[in-house]
Write an enzyme that holds these catalytic residues in place. Structure first.
Site, short mmCIF file in Angstrom:
data_model
loop_
_atom_site.label_atom_id
_atom_site.label_comp_id
_atom_site.label_asym_id
_atom_site.label_seq_id
_atom_site.Cartn_x
_atom_site.Cartn_y
_atom_site.Cartn_z
N HIS A 25 69.10 21.46 -78.29
CA HIS A 25 68.64 21.64 -79.68
C HIS A 25 69.81 21.73 -80.66
O HIS A 25 69.60 21.58 -81.87
CB HIS A 25 67.79 22.91 -79.84
CG HIS A 25 66.49 22.88 -79.12
ND1 HIS A 25 65.60 21.84 -79.22
CD2 HIS A 25 65.94 23.77 -78.25
CE1 HIS A 25 64.54 22.09 -78.46
NE2 HIS A 25 64.73 23.26 -77.86
N ASP A 62 61.99 18.22 -70.47
CA ASP A 62 61.94 19.62 -70.88
C ASP A 62 60.61 19.83 -71.59
O ASP A 62 59.99 18.88 -72.04
CB ASP A 62 63.11 19.89 -71.86
CG ASP A 62 63.33 21.37 -72.14
OD1 ASP A 62 64.23 21.95 -71.49
OD2 ASP A 62 62.63 21.94 -72.98
N HIS A 64 60.51 21.15 -74.40
CA HIS A 64 60.89 20.92 -75.79
C HIS A 64 61.66 19.61 -75.95
O HIS A 64 62.40 19.21 -75.06
CB HIS A 64 61.77 22.06 -76.29
CG HIS A 64 61.14 23.40 -76.12
ND1 HIS A 64 61.37 24.19 -75.02
CD2 HIS A 64 60.27 24.08 -76.89
CE1 HIS A 64 60.67 25.31 -75.12
NE2 HIS A 64 59.99 25.27 -76.25
N ASP A 149 61.10 24.47 -68.14
CA ASP A 149 60.13 25.28 -68.86
C ASP A 149 58.78 24.58 -69.02
O ASP A 149 57.84 25.15 -69.56
CB ASP A 149 60.67 25.75 -70.21
CG ASP A 149 61.30 24.64 -71.03
OD1 ASP A 149 61.37 23.50 -70.55
OD2 ASP A 149 61.72 24.92 -72.15
#
Length: 191
Positions: A25, A62, A64, A149
């Site tokens: 990120h 992921d 995200h 995750d």
């Protein structure tokens, strides 16, 4: 960077780096989420500048979207970025329509996964979308943002990937690295 050095030197075919904090990120000029530095973006440039490898593939799975990695290379045709993720998860980016800009157009591939995505959905994204794009790109090195995750037991997410699904994804990526870049791959821990 040390893992990249070891793999390029041939002392290991591949490596996994259990790094913290995660990085995908982090933007080129600011941290974001829990990410301070974009480990994979730094490694991609390092491979190009230090080791003279012209084409680097970044594969991100992921919960995200790897928005920081996407932004770092969005106009760059020398680093192909791929991300499969839950479309509605933080940071709510990663639309399939985002394909790059200028000389980087076509070198960014997002595959948003549906809510409740399973092992089959993850593998379909990797086999059906990433593999063909990677073969066309012909990378010299594979960097993997490995986020777990999306696990089915993560109470903060809504994907349903199992341990077996993650293992199958790792095998698929390893085989892709073997086929395209002499097995040279480094993975880093994300979510």
């Amino acid at each position: 960077l040390a893992a990249c050095d070891v793999v390029v030197a041939g002392a290991a075919r591949n490596a996994f780096c259990a790094v913290r904090p995660p990085g995908h990120h982090a933007l080129p000029d600011a941290g974001m989420g829990f990410c301070v530095y974009n480990n994979v973006a730094v490694a991609a440039r390092y491979l190009q500048r230090r080791h003279g490898l012209p084409r680097v593939l970044v594969a991100d799975f992921d919960y995200h979207h790897g928005n920081g990695t996407e932004e770092a290379f969005y106009a760059d045709p020398t680093v192909f970025t791929f991300s499969c993720h839950d479309r509605w998860a933080y940071p709510r980016t990663g639309l399939a329509e985002r394909r790059g800009v200028g000389p980087g157009e076509g070198f960014n591939l997002n595959v948003p996964l549906p809510e409740g995505a399973t092992d089959d959905d993850l593998l379909r994204a990797l086999e059906g979308s990433l593999a063909g794009a990677a073969r066309a790109f012909r990378p010299d090195f594979l960097l993997v943002c490995a986020g777990f995750d999306g696990h089915r037991r993560n109470p903060l997410g809504n994907l349903a990937i199992s341990e077996e699904g993650f293992a199958a994804a790792a095998r698929l990526l390893r085989h892709l690295a073997e086929e395209l870049c002499g097995g040279r791959a480094v993975a880093t821990l994300e979510g």
